[in-house]
Design a protein around this motif. Structure first.
Motif, PDB file in Angstrom:
ATOM      1  N   ALA A  57       0.822  -1.211   0.000  1.00 21.26           N
ATOM      2  CA  ALA A  57       0.000   0.000   0.000  1.00 21.26           C
ATOM      3  C   ALA A  57       0.854   1.258   0.000  1.00 21.26           C
ATOM      4  O   ALA A  57       0.454   2.282  -0.564  1.00 21.26           O
ATOM      5  CB  ALA A  57      -0.925  -0.002   1.215  1.00 21.26           C
ATOM      6  N   GLY A  58       2.047   1.173   0.612  1.00 19.44           N
ATOM      7  CA  GLY A  58       2.938   2.327   0.598  1.00 19.44           C
ATOM      8  C   GLY A  58       3.335   2.699  -0.817  1.00 19.44           C
ATOM      9  O   GLY A  58       3.437   3.886  -1.164  1.00 19.44           O
ATOM     10  N   GLY A  59       3.589   1.680  -1.661  1.00 15.77           N
ATOM     11  CA  GLY A  59       3.907   1.961  -3.063  1.00 15.77           C
ATOM     12  C   GLY A  59       2.713   2.514  -3.814  1.00 15.77           C
ATOM     13  O   GLY A  59       2.842   3.418  -4.651  1.00 15.77           O
ATOM     14  N   LEU A  60       1.533   1.993  -3.505  1.00 16.48           N
ATOM     15  CA  LEU A  60       0.315   2.482  -4.150  1.00 16.48           C
ATOM     16  C   LEU A  60       0.007   3.919  -3.741  1.00 16.48           C
ATOM     17  O   LEU A  60      -0.517   4.696  -4.543  1.00 16.48           O
ATOM     18  CB  LEU A  60      -0.859   1.573  -3.768  1.00 16.48           C
ATOM     19  N   ALA A  61       0.369   4.281  -2.520  1.00 17.69           N
ATOM     20  CA  ALA A  61       0.063   5.628  -2.022  1.00 17.69           C
ATOM     21  C   ALA A  61       0.737   6.691  -2.873  1.00 17.69           C
ATOM     22  O   ALA A  61       0.164   7.760  -3.118  1.00 17.69           O
ATOM     23  CB  ALA A  61       0.504   5.755  -0.565  1.00 17.69           C
ATOM     24  N   GLY A  62       1.967   6.413  -3.320  1.00 18.71           N
ATOM     25  CA  GLY A  62       2.666   7.384  -4.164  1.00 18.71           C
ATOM     26  C   GLY A  62       1.935   7.632  -5.470  1.00 18.71           C
ATOM     27  O   GLY A  62       1.861   8.766  -5.957  1.00 18.71           O
ATOM     28  N   GLN A  63       1.387   6.548  -6.049  1.00 21.53           N
ATOM     29  CA  GLN A  63       0.623   6.693  -7.283  1.00 21.53           C
ATOM     30  C   GLN A  63      -0.657   7.495  -7.043  1.00 21.53           C
ATOM     31  O   GLN A  63      -1.023   8.368  -7.838  1.00 21.53           O
ATOM     32  CB  GLN A  63       0.267   5.298  -7.824  1.00 21.53           C
ATOM     33  N   LEU A  64      -1.326   7.210  -5.944  1.00 21.99           N
ATOM     34  CA  LEU A  64      -2.561   7.935  -5.630  1.00 21.99           C
ATOM     35  C   LEU A  64      -2.299   9.413  -5.386  1.00 21.99           C
ATOM     36  O   LEU A  64      -3.102  10.265  -5.775  1.00 21.99           O
ATOM     37  CB  LEU A  64      -3.229   7.318  -4.395  1.00 21.99           C
ATOM     38  N   ALA A  65      -1.164   9.715  -4.745  1.00 20.87           N
ATOM     39  CA  ALA A  65      -0.866  11.096  -4.383  1.00 20.87           C
ATOM     40  C   ALA A  65      -0.584  11.963  -5.606  1.00 20.87           C
ATOM     41  O   ALA A  65      -0.599  13.192  -5.509  1.00 20.87           O
ATOM     42  CB  ALA A  65       0.325  11.144  -3.427  1.00 20.87           C
ATOM     43  N   ARG A  66      -0.317  11.336  -6.765  1.00 22.02           N
ATOM     44  CA  ARG A  66      -0.108  12.115  -7.985  1.00 22.02           C
ATOM     45  C   ARG A  66      -1.427  12.612  -8.564  1.00 22.02           C
ATOM     46  O   ARG A  66      -1.453  13.544  -9.360  1.00 22.02           O
ATOM     47  CB  ARG A  66       0.628  11.271  -9.030  1.00 22.02           C
ATOM     48  N   ARG A  67      -2.514  11.976  -8.185  1.00 28.64           N
ATOM     49  CA  ARG A  67      -3.830  12.335  -8.706  1.00 28.64           C
ATOM     50  C   ARG A  67      -4.768  12.875  -7.623  1.00 28.64           C
ATOM     51  O   ARG A  67      -5.774  13.509  -7.930  1.00 28.64           O
ATOM     52  CB  ARG A  67      -4.483  11.112  -9.347  1.00 28.64           C
ATOM     53  N   THR A  68      -4.414  12.558  -6.367  1.00 29.11           N
ATOM     54  CA  THR A  68      -5.254  12.929  -5.232  1.00 29.11           C
ATOM     55  C   THR A  68      -4.396  13.668  -4.211  1.00 29.11           C
ATOM     56  O   THR A  68      -3.222  13.334  -4.050  1.00 29.11           O
ATOM     57  CB  THR A  68      -5.838  11.666  -4.571  1.00 29.11           C
ATOM     58  N   PRO A  69      -4.929  14.669  -3.526  1.00 32.82           N
ATOM     59  CA  PRO A  69      -4.141  15.351  -2.492  1.00 32.82           C
ATOM     60  C   PRO A  69      -3.557  14.361  -1.491  1.00 32.82           C
ATOM     61  O   PRO A  69      -4.278  13.457  -1.019  1.00 32.82           O
ATOM     62  CB  PRO A  69      -5.165  16.274  -1.830  1.00 32.82           C
TER      63      PRO A  69
END
Length: 208
Positions: free
Chosen positions: A9-21
């Motif tokens: 999930a830590g790796g996924l969080a970086g991807q999400l943070a590029r599109r979401t605050p």
């Protein structure tokens, strides 16, 4: 399962943070953590299967990974670049202090709750003396439940035919106490969740 889920999930969080605050990602992570802990507290029993418990630990790990991966960047985004070193060290110190306090508080809640549920729970078991019953009740909390394993493997001498009943009673007391400690932990996480709602929810510069 918890550590693996947090890592992924830590790796996924970086991807999400590029599109979401990033603050929104952290809020989402904390919401998942609270939900997983409360759900686990509600279902945990001495007879709970490893799959049932593990599934909620995976969910908790996902929330932990999403949250912890973003909190540092969210905190440092408000710190001037020339003070980033001080800001990073302060954030790290506060995180370690919070972790230590959290472990102490939840651990105290667990010990107190288990002791409360165990006290007097073995009264009336045929053949079990009052002194041994009191000793086993005290050991349940002091050993963090490891006395149950000793009883299960015959490491504690008990009157004939009483071991199953003792295990049932003490196992229930331990899971009831564990439920309280989980709810205490969930309450602190809920405070953190509410705090993240006050953070600036803006997409990071350069995100696409």
């Amino acid at each position: 399962p918890l550590a693996g889920a947090a890592f992924l999930a830590g790796g996924l969080a970086g991807q999400l943070a590029r599109r979401t605050p990033p603050a929104t990602v952290a809020t989402l992570g904390l919401a998942i953590e609270v939900a997983a802990l409360v759900a686990l507290a509600l279902i945990i029993r001495p007879t709970s299967t490893g799959w049932a418990v593990g599934s909620f630990l995976v969910a908790y790990g996902v929330g932990l990974g999403l949250c912890s991966a973003q909190l540092t960047s969210v905190v440092l985004s408000e710190v001037p670049p020339e003070q980033s070193g001080q800001g990073s060290s302060t954030q790290s110190t506060m995180r370690q202090l919070g972790s230590a306090l959290g472990v102490a508080i939840v651990g105290t809640a667990l010990g107190s709750a288990v002791a409360g549920y165990a006290s007097g729970s073995l009264d009336g078991i045929r053949g079990l003396g009052a002194g041994q019953a009191a000793q086993l009740e005290q050991q349940l909390g002091a050993s963090a439940g490891s006395v149950l394993t000793q009883i299960r493997h015959g490491g504690v001498p008990l009157p004939a035919g009483s071991a199953d009943r003792v295990l049932e009673v003490l196992g229930t007391a331990f899971t009831d106490g564990t439920r309280i400690s989980m709810l205490v932990g969930a309450a602190f996480l809920l405070v953190g969740l509410i705090a993240t709602l006050r953070l600036p929810h803006q997409v990071s510069a350069g995100s696409g």
